[in-house]
Enzyme design. Sequence first.
Site, PDB file in Angstrom:
ATOM      1  N   THR A 154     111.384  69.740   3.906  1.00  0.00           N
ATOM      2  CA  THR A 154     112.307  70.500   4.745  1.00  0.00           C
ATOM      3  C   THR A 154     113.272  69.617   5.525  1.00  0.00           C
ATOM      4  O   THR A 154     114.300  70.093   5.994  1.00  0.00           O
ATOM      5  CB  THR A 154     111.506  71.320   5.764  1.00  0.00           C
ATOM      6  OG1 THR A 154     110.631  70.416   6.444  1.00  0.00           O
ATOM      7  CG2 THR A 154     110.686  72.386   5.087  1.00  0.00           C
ATOM      8  N   ASN A 204     120.208  71.496  12.466  1.00  0.00           N
ATOM      9  CA  ASN A 204     120.814  70.607  11.478  1.00  0.00           C
ATOM     10  C   ASN A 204     121.367  71.471  10.348  1.00  0.00           C
ATOM     11  O   ASN A 204     120.603  71.983   9.524  1.00  0.00           O
ATOM     12  CB  ASN A 204     119.774  69.619  10.939  1.00  0.00           C
ATOM     13  CG  ASN A 204     120.365  68.659   9.915  1.00  0.00           C
ATOM     14  OD1 ASN A 204     121.260  69.018   9.149  1.00  0.00           O
ATOM     15  ND2 ASN A 204     119.855  67.439   9.882  1.00  0.00           N
ATOM     16  N   THR A 257     120.175  70.491   6.544  1.00  0.00           N
ATOM     17  CA  THR A 257     118.813  70.830   6.111  1.00  0.00           C
ATOM     18  C   THR A 257     118.559  72.331   6.263  1.00  0.00           C
ATOM     19  O   THR A 257     117.791  72.910   5.493  1.00  0.00           O
ATOM     20  CB  THR A 257     117.767  70.023   6.900  1.00  0.00           C
ATOM     21  OG1 THR A 257     118.009  70.182   8.303  1.00  0.00           O
ATOM     22  CG2 THR A 257     117.834  68.546   6.542  1.00  0.00           C
ATOM     23  N   GLY A 313     112.464  78.715   7.795  1.00  0.00           N
ATOM     24  CA  GLY A 313     111.876  78.357   6.508  1.00  0.00           C
ATOM     25  C   GLY A 313     111.621  79.533   5.585  1.00  0.00           C
ATOM     26  O   GLY A 313     111.571  79.377   4.372  1.00  0.00           O
ATOM     27  N   GLU A 314     111.431  80.710   6.144  1.00  0.00           N
ATOM     28  CA  GLU A 314     110.966  81.824   5.321  1.00  0.00           C
ATOM     29  C   GLU A 314     111.954  82.973   5.214  1.00  0.00           C
ATOM     30  O   GLU A 314     111.948  83.714   4.231  1.00  0.00           O
ATOM     31  CB  GLU A 314     109.611  82.302   5.856  1.00  0.00           C
ATOM     32  CG  GLU A 314     108.577  81.221   5.610  1.00  0.00           C
ATOM     33  CD  GLU A 314     107.274  81.403   6.370  1.00  0.00           C
ATOM     34  OE1 GLU A 314     106.376  82.034   5.824  1.00  0.00           O
ATOM     35  OE2 GLU A 314     107.170  80.883   7.495  1.00  0.00           O
TER      36      GLU A 314
HETATM   37 MO1  MOS Z   1     104.492  79.427   5.113  1.00  0.00          MO
HETATM   38  S1  MOS Z   1     103.932  80.882   3.763  1.00  0.00           S
HETATM   39  O1  MOS Z   1     103.850  80.110   6.548  1.00  0.00           O
HETATM   40  O2  MOS Z   1     103.651  78.029   4.703  1.00  0.00           O
END
Ligand code: MOS
Length: 701
Positions: A462, A587, A590, A660-661
Amino acid sequence: MSHSIPPLGTPAVRREGRDKVIGAARYAAEHTPPGCTYAWPVPATVARGSIVAIHTAEALALPGVLAVLTHESAPRLEKPDDATLAVLQDAHVPHRGWYVALAVAETIEAARAAADAVRVEYSPVPHDAVLTTDHHGLYIPETANGGEPATSERGDFDTSFGAAQVRVDVTYTMSALHNHPMEPHASTADWQDGHLTVHDSSQGSSTVRDTLAAMFTLDPDQITVYSEHVGGGFGSKGTPRPHVVLATMATLNTGRPVKLSLPRHHLPTVVGHRAPTIQRVRLGSGQDGVIAALAHDVITQTSTVKEFVEQAAVPARIMYASPNSRTSHRVTALDVPTPSWMRGPGETPGMYALESAMDELAVAAGVDPVELRLRNEPSIDPDTGQPFSSRGLVACLQEGAVRFGWARRDPRPGIRREGDLLLGTGVASATYPVLVSAAGSTAHAAPDGSYRIRVNATDIGTGARTVLAQIAAAALEVPLEAVTIEVGSSDLPTAPLAGGSSGTASWGWAVHKACRTLVDQLRELTGELPAAGVTVRVDTEQETETEPPYARHAFGAHFAEVQVDTMSGEVRVRRLLGVYAAGRILNPRTARSQFIGGMTMGLGMALTEGSTLDPLFGDFAENDLASYHVPACADVPAIEAHWIEEEDEHLNPMGSKGIGEIGTVGTAAAIGNAVHHATGIRLRELPMTPDRVLRQLLGAG
Ligand code: MOS
């Protein structure tokens, strides 16, 4: 903290990027201590039953074989919190693919040959591996994943749904999905002089250390777990996995270092997956599309080993201002592999269903789907009554609509043709909660003006190192180059996993605090720094103990344009656009990578990724990357990610939400809605493969 501090919000390049490109970055299976041995696990071949006899003599007689561990010879371990880790402890086989033995040898070839030579006699019993909506074992669990209540209710759903002028009552079905990170789950373990050193491919090595310590009755100080570079995990490496337990058993048994890298075809069975779901969504509105009644009822499965409940109905609790609403989860324990986290657990499958149903409501009510969402925007969290700390959904939808050219859209389905192709566009919302947990960090100032920050963060691809260096430099008010970041070792200050889109918030908060504390100490210092420098150590237990009284969520809007080939049934995505409101973006380089990666995963979920649980074998049929189709470059069109700058004072000192999700969350629904706009057909089962599309196209005439 103000925007004027340069390192935050700038597109700093990945600190480990060069090492990865030139092959200098070492992954878990790329460490080869002197005298290294190799291990290969043996999966059970029955769906349920017990081991009657296990014959290892032939395997042990093969050249180079050092040991074959079974439930008869493996050490007895303390019971782990996570029962999927209790391998080689008894004769019981809870599902096909459950590990029943481990071969250890001088070479990987010998280990594999030995694993093949182990003969197991089973006493099978009838198994049940089929989820149905009327399965006798369905029950309402106490909580769903994340500790969320299994049910919720406000107002009177039944009455208001019955009285609604426009009603949608639809059910969406999804098979299991598999995380399939590029790097398989692997450990190199070495027990030397009373110390266990493990290189593990994990999203959080502090937990791996603590779990091994508890199971093997070792002192945590006797164990170091490194997760220095990790080739993805998507949740499947968020908790310790059986391979690290097996590798530890092997090195303790032989006294030699050992390498265990799971073969790709074991991953679907032993590292968790997104559980299959059957989701019924009911929406009742007036002719204006304003929702009066909303119900989201989820049926899913877990294994007999461990209860995991995909919390797919949870996002419906906060998305829309329906005064009458009900959500529920029911689960049944089948003789199948154990599901777990996969990118956006809960939100990803749940928002696929809810946002597809919203599109169906838009069509039924004759309201534009962007406008429909604006009309149902709540002013407070409809479930708790709390204010939102910030809620940028409207801004995301509006900016997305402008960027995508939504205003030109003709709502009629099935009318845009290019030869055999039908074209369409779709929209869907996304949301993901703001999660944060306590972390520790140290910050060290050296006399030469450099700074060293230590925190057991995990960089799973990441850019965690990079953004933590930015957070540190901003807090120290020094150039980025003055800061060194150490992550990826359980000897560093304990920190939570890279998961729940909470890594940057959790580690960053501790790093920020350590750096500010250091700045304060340096201010009080008169004269030169001592030769050894100055170190501070902090944690954020106190800061993260209580949550502020706000509903905290990131939001986003996804727009998709697809073409559907009416001859072959193939759906191709032409454009994907995501606009996000996720606090401050620390950032942009990223962050963009996270967003478009998430959207690519959503594209796979929509079109190509699907898994068949074989009812006879009780295991997944697609167990390699030739049969389980993750999107390839050629499947991925022009993907654009943008964001709304959000100022939110109720998050963390950086002002960030997780990223991230959320990119995965709304993508599949946007694509499915675009397929409907293109063709007029509504597929309610993922993935939308050519056979399914064609069947409906032909059926629909
Ligand atoms: Mo993520 S599915 O919380 O690693």
